[in-house]
Design an enzyme around this catalytic site. Structure first.
Site, PDB file in Angstrom:
ATOM      1  CE1 TYR A  42    -157.186 -61.218  13.868  1.00 16.68           C
ATOM      2  CE2 TYR A  42    -155.542 -63.046  13.961  1.00 16.68           C
ATOM      3  CZ  TYR A  42    -156.162 -61.818  14.932  1.00 16.68           C
ATOM      4  OH  TYR A  42    -155.785 -61.091  15.936  1.00 16.68           O
TER       5      TYR A  42
ATOM      6  CD1 TRP B  69    -151.570 -59.680  14.295  1.00 19.95           C
ATOM      7  CD2 TRP B  69    -150.228 -58.027  14.614  1.00 19.95           C
ATOM      8  NE1 TRP B  69    -151.900 -58.973  15.604  1.00 19.95           N
ATOM      9  CE2 TRP B  69    -151.112 -57.947  16.012  1.00 19.95           C
ATOM     10  CE3 TRP B  69    -149.064 -56.888  14.612  1.00 19.95           C
ATOM     11  CZ2 TRP B  69    -150.896 -57.186  16.830  1.00 19.95           C
ATOM     12  CZ3 TRP B  69    -149.071 -55.905  15.705  1.00 19.95           C
ATOM     13  CH2 TRP B  69    -150.066 -56.114  16.997  1.00 19.95           C
TER      14      TRP B  69
HETATM   15  N1  LIG Z   1    -151.984 -70.628  22.199  1.00 15.53           N
HETATM   16  C1  LIG Z   1    -152.004 -69.323  21.931  1.00 15.53           C
HETATM   17  N2  LIG Z   1    -152.325 -68.919  20.406  1.00 15.53           N
HETATM   18  C2  LIG Z   1    -152.437 -67.765  20.214  1.00 15.53           C
HETATM   19  C3  LIG Z   1    -152.288 -66.572  20.902  1.00 15.53           C
HETATM   20  C4  LIG Z   1    -151.939 -66.992  22.427  1.00 15.53           C
HETATM   21  O1  LIG Z   1    -151.674 -66.146  23.138  1.00 15.53           O
HETATM   22  N3  LIG Z   1    -151.836 -68.252  22.729  1.00 15.53           N
HETATM   23  N4  LIG Z   1    -152.311 -65.281  20.643  1.00 15.53           N
HETATM   24  C5  LIG Z   1    -153.132 -64.940  19.626  1.00 15.53           C
HETATM   25  C6  LIG Z   1    -152.915 -63.627  18.977  1.00 15.53           C
HETATM   26  S1  LIG Z   1    -153.258 -62.396  20.226  1.00 15.53           S
HETATM   27  C7  LIG Z   1    -152.732 -63.490  17.492  1.00 15.53           C
HETATM   28  S2  LIG Z   1    -152.941 -61.790  17.317  1.00 15.53           S
HETATM   29  C8  LIG Z   1    -152.515 -64.374  16.511  1.00 15.53           C
HETATM   30  C9  LIG Z   1    -151.452 -63.824  15.632  1.00 15.53           C
HETATM   31  O2  LIG Z   1    -151.506 -64.615  14.567  1.00 15.53           O
HETATM   32  P1  LIG Z   1    -150.922 -64.163  13.005  1.00 15.53           P
HETATM   33  O3  LIG Z   1    -150.970 -62.758  12.659  1.00 15.53           O
HETATM   34  O4  LIG Z   1    -151.406 -65.229  11.933  1.00 15.53           O
HETATM   35  O5  LIG Z   1    -149.494 -64.625  13.371  1.00 15.53           O
HETATM   36  P2  LIG Z   1    -147.966 -63.834  12.421  1.00 15.53           P
HETATM   37  O6  LIG Z   1    -146.815 -64.847  12.572  1.00 15.53           O
HETATM   38  O7  LIG Z   1    -148.031 -62.464  12.764  1.00 15.53           O
HETATM   39  O8  LIG Z   1    -148.662 -64.217  10.813  1.00 15.53           O
HETATM   40  C10 LIG Z   1    -148.385 -63.280   9.878  1.00 15.53           C
HETATM   41  C11 LIG Z   1    -148.127 -63.909   8.577  1.00 15.53           C
HETATM   42  O9  LIG Z   1    -147.979 -62.840   7.673  1.00 15.53           O
HETATM   43  C12 LIG Z   1    -146.956 -62.858   6.802  1.00 15.53           C
HETATM   44  N5  LIG Z   1    -146.577 -61.797   6.064  1.00 15.53           N
HETATM   45  C13 LIG Z   1    -145.712 -60.758   6.550  1.00 15.53           C
HETATM   46  N6  LIG Z   1    -145.786 -59.502   5.671  1.00 15.53           N
HETATM   47  C14 LIG Z   1    -146.563 -60.096   4.798  1.00 15.53           C
HETATM   48  C15 LIG Z   1    -147.005 -59.432   3.539  1.00 15.53           C
HETATM   49  O10 LIG Z   1    -146.710 -58.032   3.204  1.00 15.53           O
HETATM   50  N7  LIG Z   1    -147.983 -59.949   2.773  1.00 15.53           N
HETATM   51  C16 LIG Z   1    -148.237 -61.356   3.005  1.00 15.53           C
HETATM   52  N8  LIG Z   1    -149.103 -62.063   2.107  1.00 15.53           N
HETATM   53  N9  LIG Z   1    -147.821 -61.824   4.023  1.00 15.53           N
HETATM   54  C17 LIG Z   1    -146.975 -61.043   4.889  1.00 15.53           C
HETATM   55  C18 LIG Z   1    -145.711 -63.666   7.746  1.00 15.53           C
HETATM   56  O11 LIG Z   1    -144.663 -64.103   7.059  1.00 15.53           O
HETATM   57  C19 LIG Z   1    -146.456 -64.259   8.638  1.00 15.53           C
HETATM   58  O12 LIG Z   1    -146.336 -65.622   8.126  1.00 15.53           O
HETATM   59  O13 LIG Z   1    -152.133 -65.654  17.377  1.00 15.53           O
HETATM   60  C20 LIG Z   1    -153.018 -66.117  18.205  1.00 15.53           C
HETATM   61  N10 LIG Z   1    -152.722 -67.398  18.616  1.00 15.53           N
HETATM   62  N1  LIG Z   2    -142.894 -59.648  21.870  1.00 18.96           N
HETATM   63  C1  LIG Z   2    -144.151 -59.704  21.502  1.00 18.96           C
HETATM   64  N2  LIG Z   2    -144.958 -59.078  21.930  1.00 18.96           N
HETATM   65  C2  LIG Z   2    -146.369 -58.809  21.529  1.00 18.96           C
HETATM   66  C3  LIG Z   2    -146.756 -60.043  20.765  1.00 18.96           C
HETATM   67  C4  LIG Z   2    -145.955 -61.045  20.241  1.00 18.96           C
HETATM   68  O1  LIG Z   2    -146.229 -61.793  19.624  1.00 18.96           O
HETATM   69  N3  LIG Z   2    -144.329 -60.799  20.633  1.00 18.96           N
HETATM   70  N4  LIG Z   2    -147.992 -60.160  20.207  1.00 18.96           N
HETATM   71  C5  LIG Z   2    -148.922 -58.920  20.472  1.00 18.96           C
HETATM   72  C6  LIG Z   2    -150.310 -59.149  20.330  1.00 18.96           C
HETATM   73  S1  LIG Z   2    -150.854 -59.391  18.792  1.00 18.96           S
HETATM   74  C7  LIG Z   2    -151.216 -59.196  21.419  1.00 18.96           C
HETATM   75  S2  LIG Z   2    -152.682 -59.573  21.196  1.00 18.96           S
HETATM   76  C8  LIG Z   2    -150.581 -58.785  22.860  1.00 18.96           C
HETATM   77  C9  LIG Z   2    -151.284 -59.714  23.677  1.00 18.96           C
HETATM   78  O2  LIG Z   2    -150.980 -59.301  24.899  1.00 18.96           O
HETATM   79  P1  LIG Z   2    -151.420 -59.993  26.157  1.00 18.96           P
HETATM   80  O3  LIG Z   2    -152.682 -60.713  26.198  1.00 18.96           O
HETATM   81  O4  LIG Z   2    -151.164 -59.134  27.328  1.00 18.96           O
HETATM   82  O5  LIG Z   2    -150.181 -61.194  26.273  1.00 18.96           O
HETATM   83  P2  LIG Z   2    -149.678 -62.430  26.783  1.00 18.96           P
HETATM   84  O6  LIG Z   2    -148.259 -62.668  26.621  1.00 18.96           O
HETATM   85  O7  LIG Z   2    -150.687 -63.572  26.118  1.00 18.96           O
HETATM   86  O8  LIG Z   2    -150.291 -62.721  28.377  1.00 18.96           O
HETATM   87  C10 LIG Z   2    -149.536 -62.005  29.383  1.00 18.96           C
HETATM   88  C11 LIG Z   2    -149.469 -62.674  30.746  1.00 18.96           C
HETATM   89  O9  LIG Z   2    -150.827 -62.980  31.179  1.00 18.96           O
HETATM   90  C12 LIG Z   2    -150.526 -63.905  31.998  1.00 18.96           C
HETATM   91  N5  LIG Z   2    -151.843 -64.864  32.104  1.00 18.96           N
HETATM   92  C13 LIG Z   2    -152.358 -65.645  31.440  1.00 18.96           C
HETATM   93  N6  LIG Z   2    -153.400 -66.272  31.785  1.00 18.96           N
HETATM   94  C14 LIG Z   2    -153.737 -65.500  33.162  1.00 18.96           C
HETATM   95  C15 LIG Z   2    -154.839 -65.717  34.028  1.00 18.96           C
HETATM   96  O10 LIG Z   2    -155.638 -66.463  33.815  1.00 18.96           O
HETATM   97  N7  LIG Z   2    -154.795 -64.767  34.883  1.00 18.96           N
HETATM   98  C16 LIG Z   2    -153.718 -63.736  35.339  1.00 18.96           C
HETATM   99  N8  LIG Z   2    -153.655 -63.155  36.149  1.00 18.96           N
HETATM  100  N9  LIG Z   2    -152.874 -63.837  34.183  1.00 18.96           N
HETATM  101  C17 LIG Z   2    -152.758 -64.527  33.327  1.00 18.96           C
HETATM  102  C18 LIG Z   2    -149.356 -64.849  31.259  1.00 18.96           C
HETATM  103  O11 LIG Z   2    -148.644 -65.380  32.549  1.00 18.96           O
HETATM  104  C19 LIG Z   2    -148.829 -63.800  30.585  1.00 18.96           C
HETATM  105  O12 LIG Z   2    -147.361 -63.684  30.573  1.00 18.96           O
HETATM  106  O13 LIG Z   2    -149.244 -58.851  22.657  1.00 18.96           O
HETATM  107  C20 LIG Z   2    -148.652 -58.298  21.574  1.00 18.96           C
HETATM  108  N10 LIG Z   2    -147.224 -57.986  21.805  1.00 18.96           N
HETATM  109 MO   LIG Z   3    -153.262 -60.384  19.127  1.00 14.94          MO
END
Ligand SMILES: Nc1nc2c(c(=O)[nH]1)N[C@H]1C(S)=C(S)[C@@H](COP(=O)(O)OP(=O)(O)OC[C@H]3O[C@@H](n4cnc5c(=O)[nH]c(N)nc54)[C@H](O)[C@@H]3O)O[C@H]1N2
Ligand SMILES: Nc1nc2c(c(=O)[nH]1)N[C@H]1C(S)=C(S)[C@@H](COP(=O)(O)OP(=O)(O)OC[C@H]3O[C@@H](n4cnc5c(=O)[nH]c(N)nc54)[C@H](O)[C@@H]3O)O[C@H]1N2
Ligand SMILES: [Mo]
Length: 786
Positions: free
Chosen positions: A112, A114
């Site tokens: 998993y 990005w």
């Molecule tokens: N506590 C908490 N944890 C969370 C979340 C949260 O809201 N709270 N959000 C969750 C969510 S929504 C997501 S999507 C995940 C994201 O978690 P990840 O998608 O695992 O995070 P990234 O840092 O985007 O990791 C992508 C990796 O791919 C590598 N990469 C980039 N390009 C390439 C390539 O061409 N080839 C290879 N082999 N590698 C490459 C980058 O260097 C990086 O290390 O985290 C989750 N974790």
């Molecule tokens: N700059 C930036 N943008 C991103 C990403 C990133 O890593 N960096 N990651 C991308 C990815 S993979 C994803 S999945 C999306 C995630 O998108 P979201 O899930 O919408 O993003 P979050 O920042 O986790 O949460 C948005 C807000 O929800 C509020 N929140 C948390 N818990 C609760 C709750 O119980 N109730 C209410 N009402 N509010 C709450 C928090 O204050 C938080 O600031 O973002 C994407 N956009």
């Molecule tokens: Mo995500």
């Protein structure tokens, strides 16, 4: 190539990049982006920086025969650099050994993450395609982003429209919405991102237009700054994880004041009676009244009543962020929101109804292209085993263990080898101390990575990979009508190779070279994918130039066929012929299917179930602060945390912890101080930022700081950089969706008075050359490049 300006597309934007004498010298936003993201600047200085993995590297203990990691092994040992020939021979032999001795299900490659934008060099597609040619792998389903929604929405609405695509478009919202209620807010920072590549950042402008046209916007969140940038917004503060209670109470007002739309419920929904009886307290003796919800959410009772009345009289759009379902019982706020929208009866009307994840990315609310973009064909996986993605540590810790998932009784396979390409589990997984332990179980862990991330450091074998600037590729993403020729700008750094070449060379060693490459080099696949895209586009009436012209021009700006749509608009217009893909063909406010699973933590209709961990639980007497871990503003997840944009946002070298002034004062914490954030699962250091923009009792620590344990490889060491996932629980939302619950976390915060340890995550790990390791130099005599 040297001084030409080239376009490249990343998940956070499209940029004009320029290299001189082989060095990347500038990264500027593409001129067509009206609201570019600064994140691109972080590529300068890092793509050719000292945190690149420059040569294939193997953990010393693994080479010496310590295959199970063991305490202090993975994550705590030096790496031995080897030649590509040696590394590829070893990886191929190890894959072969594991599949022969244990079967392909012993290989876990959910992988998993990005990775990078760029359609061909998509790491997950490549690793999956490769492993499918050699017999398959245990896979994962669902995402960390919206796993609970991916399961609950098909049961209730018949699919994931309105979550990942086919949202009601902004134009209808701009013109028709009178009231926009945004649960979880609409933070601009998240709309910087579009998976597969961003081009034009338009979400902020759309919201400004809606408000300029008279819509009233309410940010329902514990966090004031979840309001969109530069738009007048009312802040309705509530306790984290209490949204379901608030939504049910809004329903209660509508029902008890007969403001609900009976005709809509009768024509388009099923199961209204069951949920009505529950909301009014007929089934469990507890009316879900405003007084009840006020005690749970902290929102005043009369405010709830007034809001419900306002909703019933205005064209009301409910926007629910993805974050709400990354919490304990995360299925419920989504089901409750649908129930509330159904009572309002505006689903399918422009500017009304609901949608999920507006502003969670740049894409929601933009029209679809109306055809499918092709991707690298992954082939067929012959291994039936899979897990819901967030159950990864459970799987490693409990081979043969059983668990429930969406009505099925499942068993964890016995994993011997993990292959990860394009993700960072030491960023994304919850309860990282538990992961550190689980991660020691497999015999071999292989990681393809450009950078020395925590996941690379915790691997046995690390293969260095190029970034998009070092290869040719194509970018097209569903919501952006820009196709970009991502031309190579610089030479591969160190000995980095494309994932494709790595898998092609491994395939050759395993006798499946032809099946993997189909006789094509990367340079053959790119025009092929483009021509497929062009055919699909043409069939939908969208013109794309021939490949050569496109490649010469550097990009193609496409016309959109579709301009406007309303979620469930056609269902509303003709519910008999446009039946939903639910068992009843209607919106299922009660689901016979889910009810039949007999899950106490997810029964047959939307319910309030108290989170196992929140401000209302007993644990709050020891850990009185609710920790939210949102997305970081200055990067995408962990990517380019070592870049200038991310580093500028550090506080005392660490991730910023936002804390209410009163909570800080009570703990003797001043602005900028290093603090210790802890609970029974772990502890990290962070830099305090005092604010009035959070309700008391809530702290916010964004994700993305590179995991920096003080004693690597050992669980429960102090994390020094501010990675919130040492604190979050590794529990499924419920037996239904088994998805992440990071937003249900309690912590305590204290001043850190000792000598502050330095952050070492940005120091490359110790490496030695194979020839310099006595006793190990032996096994590779017949390799040419060593
Ligand atoms: N506590 C908490 N944890 C969370 C979340 C949260 O809201 N709270 N959000 C969750 C969510 S929504 C997501 S999507 C995940 C994201 O978690 P990840 O998608 O695992 O995070 P990234 O840092 O985007 O990791 C992508 C990796 O791919 C590598 N990469 C980039 N390009 C390439 C390539 O061409 N080839 C290879 N082999 N590698 C490459 C980058 O260097 C990086 O290390 O985290 C989750 N974790
Ligand atoms: N700059 C930036 N943008 C991103 C990403 C990133 O890593 N960096 N990651 C991308 C990815 S993979 C994803 S999945 C999306 C995630 O998108 P979201 O899930 O919408 O993003 P979050 O920042 O986790 O949460 C948005 C807000 O929800 C509020 N929140 C948390 N818990 C609760 C709750 O119980 N109730 C209410 N009402 N509010 C709450 C928090 O204050 C938080 O600031 O973002 C994407 N956009
Ligand atoms: Mo995500």
């Amino acid at each position: 190539m040297e001084s030409e300006t080239l376009l490249t597309t990343m998940h956070w934007g499209t940029y004009e990049v320029r290299a001189e004498n082989g060095r990347l010298v500038s990264v500027e936003p593409w001129i067509g982006d009206p609201d570019p993201s600064p994140i691109g600047k972080s590529m300068l200085g890092t793509v050719q920086g000292d945190l690149r993995v420059s040569r294939p590297a193997i953990r010393r203990g693994w080479l010496e025969g310590n295959r199970s990691g063991g305490r202090g092994g993975r994550g705590g040992e030096a790496f031995v650099e080897v030649s590509w020939e040696t590394a590829l021979d070893i990886v191929a032999a190890e894959l072969d050994r594991v599949r022969v001795e244990h079967g392909n299900s012993a290989i876990y490659a959910g992988s998993y993450g990005w990775a990078s934008a760029g359609r061909f060099h998509h790491a997950q597609s490549q690793v999956h395609r490769f492993l499918n040619t050699i017999g398959g792998y245990t896979s994962s389903v669902l995402s960390y982003s919206y796993g609970a929604a991916e399961i609950i929405l098909p049961h209730v609405l018949g699919g994931t429209d309105g979550l990942t695509g086919n949202h009601s478009t902004w134009d209808g919202i701009e013109r028709h919405s009178e009231l926009i209620i945004a649960f979880g807010g609409l933070p601009w920072r998240n709309a910087q991102i579009q998976g597969g590549g961003a081009a034009r950042h338009e979400a902020a402008a759309a919201l400004r237009n809606a408000v300029a046209n008279g819509a009233r916007l309410i940010n329902v969140s514990p966090v004031r700054d979840d309001a969109p940038r530069g738009v007048e917004t009312e802040w309705l503060a509530l306790r984290p994880n209490s949204d379901t209670a608030l939504m049910l109470a809004l329903c209660h007002v509508l029902l008890s004041e007969h403001r609900h739309d009976e005709a809509f419920l009768a024509r388009y929904c099923t199961g209204f009676e069951a949920v009505r009886a529950y909301i009014l307290g007929e089934t469990d003796g507890q009316p879900k009244s405003p007084a009840w919800a006020a005690a749970l959410s902290g929102v005043a009772q009369d405010r709830i009543v007034a809001l419900a009345r306002e909703m019933a009289t205005k064209r009301t759009m409910l926007m629910v962020s993805w974050s709400l379902q990354r919490a304990d019982h995360g299925e419920q706020p989504y089901w409750a929101a649908i129930t509330l929208a159904a009572l309002l009866g505006q689903i399918g009307l422009p500017g009304g109804g609901l949608g999920f994840g507006y502003s969670s990315t740049n894409g929601a609310g933009r029209p679809e292209m109306g055809f499918r973009w092709p991707s690298v064909p992954q082939g067929r996986n012959q291994v039936p085993d899979f897990i819901p993605v967030a159950r990864m540590a459970d799987m490693l810790l409990n081979p043969g263990g059983s668990f429930d998932f969406n009505g099925a009784a499942m068993t964890y396979p016995d994993i011997r080898l993990v292959y990860w390409a394009g993700g960072n589990p030491f960023h994304h997984h919850q309860d990282l101390n538990r992961l550190v332990e689980a991660w020691q179980r497999p015999e071999t862990i292989i990681v393809n990575e450009p950078f020395w991330t925590a996941t690379a450091r915790h691997a046995d074998i690390v293969l260095p990979v190029t970034t998009p600037l070092e290869r040719n590729d194509l970018a097209f993403s569903n919501r952006e009508n820009l196709v970009v020729a991502m031309k190579q700008a610089i030479d591969p750094v160190g000995e980095a190779r494309d994932d494709y070449r790595i898998f092609a060379d491994l395939s050759t060693r395993l006798g499946t070279g032809e099946a993997f490459t189909e006789g094509r080099a990367a340079s053959d696949w790119i025009p092929l994918l483009y021509e497929q895209a062009r055919n699909n586009a043409n069939a939908a009436g969208v013109e794309m130039p021939p490949f050569d012209r496109f490649w010469h021009d550097g990009h193609a700006d496409l016309a959109r066929q579709l301009t406007s749509q309303t979620l469930l608009g056609s269902f509303r217009a003709d519910p008999e012929r446009q039946r939903l893909a639910t068992p009843s063909g209607r919106i299922e406010l009660f689901s016979q299917t889910i009810d039949s699973f007999g899950y106490d933590d997810c029964p047959g209709h939307a319910v309030w179930r108290e989170p196992r961990e929140w401000l209302g639980s007993e644990l709050a007497s020891r850990f009185p602060l609710h920790l939210l871990s949102p997305q970081p503003a200055d990067k995408l997840h962990s990517q380019y945390d070592h870049g200038s944009v991310s580093r500028a946002g550090k506080v005392s070298d660490r991730a910023p912890l936002w804390i209410n002034r009163a909570d800080a004062a009570a703990r003797g914490i001043v602005d900028g101080a290093v603090v210790r954030v802890f609970n029974d699962r772990g502890a990290c250091l962070a830099g305090a930022v005092l604010t009035d923009g959070l309700i008391p009792g809530v702290v916010q620590l964004p994700t993305g700081a590179w995991f920096d344990p003080s004693t690597p490889g050992q669980p429960h060491s102090l994390e020094r950089h501010g990675n919130p996932n040492v604190l979050t629980p590794d529990r499924g939302t419920s037996r239904l969706a088994q998805s992440p619950t990071c937003n249900s976390t309690l912590v305590e915060v204290s001043r850190f008075d000792g000598a502050v340890p330095p952050v070492t995550a940005f120091d490359p790990p110790a490496t030695v050359r194979l020839a310099d390791v006595p006793g190990l130099a032996g096994p590779q005599p017949h390799h040419k490049e060593a």
